[in-house]
Write a protein that holds these residues in place. Sequence first.
Motif, PDB file in Angstrom:
ATOM      1  N   PRO A  94      45.717   9.337 -23.199  1.00 62.60           N
ATOM      2  CA  PRO A  94      44.321   9.761 -23.041  1.00 62.60           C
ATOM      3  C   PRO A  94      43.457   8.689 -22.361  1.00 62.60           C
ATOM      4  CG  PRO A  94      45.077  10.095 -25.306  1.00 62.60           C
ATOM      5  CD  PRO A  94      46.135   9.302 -24.606  1.00 62.60           C
ATOM      6  N   LEU A  95      42.788   9.096 -21.286  1.00 61.04           N
ATOM      7  CA  LEU A  95      41.930   8.161 -20.565  1.00 61.04           C
ATOM      8  C   LEU A  95      40.783   7.670 -21.441  1.00 61.04           C
ATOM      9  CD1 LEU A  95      41.008   6.621 -18.065  1.00 61.04           C
ATOM     10  CD2 LEU A  95      39.854   8.723 -17.286  1.00 61.04           C
ATOM     11  N   ALA A  96      40.186   8.558 -22.234  1.00 60.95           N
ATOM     12  CA  ALA A  96      39.061   8.149 -23.088  1.00 60.95           C
ATOM     13  C   ALA A  96      39.471   7.003 -24.010  1.00 60.95           C
ATOM     14  CB  ALA A  96      38.546   9.342 -23.901  1.00 60.95           C
ATOM     15  N   THR A  97      40.674   7.059 -24.530  1.00 61.96           N
ATOM     16  CA  THR A  97      41.178   6.009 -25.416  1.00 61.96           C
ATOM     17  C   THR A  97      41.412   4.720 -24.629  1.00 61.96           C
ATOM     18  OG1 THR A  97      42.234   7.727 -26.746  1.00 61.96           O
ATOM     19  CG2 THR A  97      42.942   5.472 -27.128  1.00 61.96           C
ATOM     20  N   PHE A  98      41.963   4.854 -23.435  1.00 63.90           N
ATOM     21  CA  PHE A  98      42.197   3.705 -22.558  1.00 63.90           C
ATOM     22  C   PHE A  98      40.870   3.016 -22.218  1.00 63.90           C
ATOM     23  CE2 PHE A  98      43.944   2.140 -18.273  1.00 63.90           C
ATOM     24  CZ  PHE A  98      44.746   1.160 -18.841  1.00 63.90           C
ATOM     25  N   LEU A  99      39.844   3.810 -21.934  1.00 68.41           N
ATOM     26  CA  LEU A  99      38.521   3.249 -21.624  1.00 68.41           C
ATOM     27  C   LEU A  99      37.919   2.539 -22.836  1.00 68.41           C
ATOM     28  CD1 LEU A  99      37.032   6.152 -19.473  1.00 68.41           C
ATOM     29  CD2 LEU A  99      37.819   3.904 -18.658  1.00 68.41           C
ATOM     30  N   ARG A 100      38.179   3.065 -24.026  1.00 67.19           N
ATOM     31  CA  ARG A 100      37.715   2.381 -25.242  1.00 67.19           C
ATOM     32  C   ARG A 100      38.373   1.002 -25.381  1.00 67.19           C
ATOM     33  NH1 ARG A 100      38.083   7.551 -27.332  1.00 67.19           N
ATOM     34  NH2 ARG A 100      36.048   8.444 -27.778  1.00 67.19           N
ATOM     35  N   ALA A 101      39.640   0.916 -25.019  1.00 72.00           N
ATOM     36  CA  ALA A 101      40.339  -0.375 -25.046  1.00 72.00           C
ATOM     37  C   ALA A 101      39.670  -1.353 -24.078  1.00 72.00           C
ATOM     38  CB  ALA A 101      41.814  -0.189 -24.699  1.00 72.00           C
ATOM     39  N   PHE A 102      39.292  -0.879 -22.893  1.00 75.57           N
ATOM     40  CA  PHE A 102      38.594  -1.739 -21.929  1.00 75.57           C
ATOM     41  C   PHE A 102      37.240  -2.184 -22.459  1.00 75.57           C
ATOM     42  CE2 PHE A 102      41.611  -0.332 -18.758  1.00 75.57           C
ATOM     43  CZ  PHE A 102      41.758  -1.483 -18.014  1.00 75.57           C
ATOM     44  N   ASP A 103      36.549  -1.264 -23.100  1.00 74.00           N
ATOM     45  CA  ASP A 103      35.247  -1.603 -23.672  1.00 74.00           C
ATOM     46  C   ASP A 103      35.407  -2.701 -24.719  1.00 74.00           C
ATOM     47  OD1 ASP A 103      32.376  -1.009 -23.923  1.00 74.00           O
ATOM     48  OD2 ASP A 103      32.913  -0.284 -25.927  1.00 74.00           O
ATOM     49  N   ARG A 104      36.414  -2.565 -25.532  1.00 73.20           N
ATOM     50  CA  ARG A 104      36.674  -3.569 -26.571  1.00 73.20           C
ATOM     51  C   ARG A 104      37.046  -4.920 -25.950  1.00 73.20           C
ATOM     52  NH1 ARG A 104      41.033  -3.114 -31.441  1.00 73.20           N
ATOM     53  NH2 ARG A 104      40.882  -5.299 -32.056  1.00 73.20           N
ATOM     54  N   ILE A 105      37.851  -4.903 -24.897  1.00 74.74           N
ATOM     55  CA  ILE A 105      38.206  -6.150 -24.214  1.00 74.74           C
ATOM     56  C   ILE A 105      36.942  -6.845 -23.719  1.00 74.74           C
ATOM     57  CG2 ILE A 105      39.323  -7.119 -22.158  1.00 74.74           C
ATOM     58  CD1 ILE A 105      41.494  -4.887 -22.551  1.00 74.74           C
ATOM     59  N   GLY A 106      36.034  -6.069 -23.135  1.00 75.04           N
ATOM     60  CA  GLY A 106      34.784  -6.639 -22.646  1.00 75.04           C
ATOM     61  C   GLY A 106      33.938  -7.244 -23.752  1.00 75.04           C
ATOM     62  N   LYS A 107      33.849  -6.534 -24.870  1.00 73.73           N
ATOM     63  CA  LYS A 107      33.033  -7.021 -25.991  1.00 73.73           C
ATOM     64  C   LYS A 107      33.637  -8.248 -26.657  1.00 73.73           C
ATOM     65  CE  LYS A 107      30.851  -2.617 -27.034  1.00 73.73           C
ATOM     66  NZ  LYS A 107      30.910  -1.392 -27.826  1.00 73.73           N
ATOM     67  N   GLU A 108      34.958  -8.280 -26.779  1.00 79.71           N
ATOM     68  CA  GLU A 108      35.612  -9.369 -27.499  1.00 79.71           C
ATOM     69  C   GLU A 108      35.985 -10.559 -26.614  1.00 79.71           C
ATOM     70  OE1 GLU A 108      38.814  -8.029 -30.008  1.00 79.71           O
ATOM     71  OE2 GLU A 108      37.645  -6.305 -30.719  1.00 79.71           O
ATOM     72  N   PHE A 109      36.274 -10.295 -25.328  1.00 82.48           N
ATOM     73  CA  PHE A 109      36.766 -11.365 -24.463  1.00 82.48           C
ATOM     74  C   PHE A 109      35.973 -11.530 -23.167  1.00 82.48           C
ATOM     75  CE2 PHE A 109      40.294  -9.827 -27.047  1.00 82.48           C
ATOM     76  CZ  PHE A 109      40.700 -11.005 -27.660  1.00 82.48           C
TER      77      PHE A 109
END
Length: 198
Positions: free
Chosen positions: A58-73
């Motif tokens: 799912p792309l929506a889930t993949f985009l959430r992972a990117f969002d988390r990477i941005g927030k955490e790293f």
Amino acid sequence: MQTFEQFSDVSVLGSNLQAIVDGFGTFSILGNRILLDEGLGSEGRDGSINFQKDQWYPLATFLRAFDRIGKEFGGYMQRQVGLSIPKNALFPPTVVDIDSAIQAIDVAYHMNHAINGVPLFSPATGRKTDRIGNYGYERQPGKKLIVSRCTTPYPCTFDEGILTSMAQRFDRTSSVTHVPGACRSRGSSHCIYHIAWK
């Protein structure tokens, strides 16, 4: 402003998940953890991630992972993931120079995303379904300069990484600059990048 949910019917090819792992380099366990926490792939006995490169996720889930990477790293890590994408994504065989490389990004982008398992670009028919934005290409006459207007749902720094990786594959003097002004991170529909070389 785009939301993850508006892409609930879109999937991304599993080989692209490897870019997150690769982007973290020697700290790949951190990338694994984010993907696993977001429900992408399954955990191996050693804490590694298992996923099928030819399966759709799912792309929506993949985009959430990117969002988390941005927030955490931060954006730096998102850019590192973008730099890793061309190693794992499918690209057409017509990529032979910097111009064809930048042009091919949009085709490859659509080949690596699908609706109901049908890729958004068909090499057989040349048909593209515009559902996930685009990577633009506009060569500036008489200059070693390409302008790319990006309208994807991915982070700007990620797109900058992809553009950089593809340009430098064919010209090591190339550089990519995010043009000041419109920016998706501030609610705009697009970002503009200049790809220049000597």
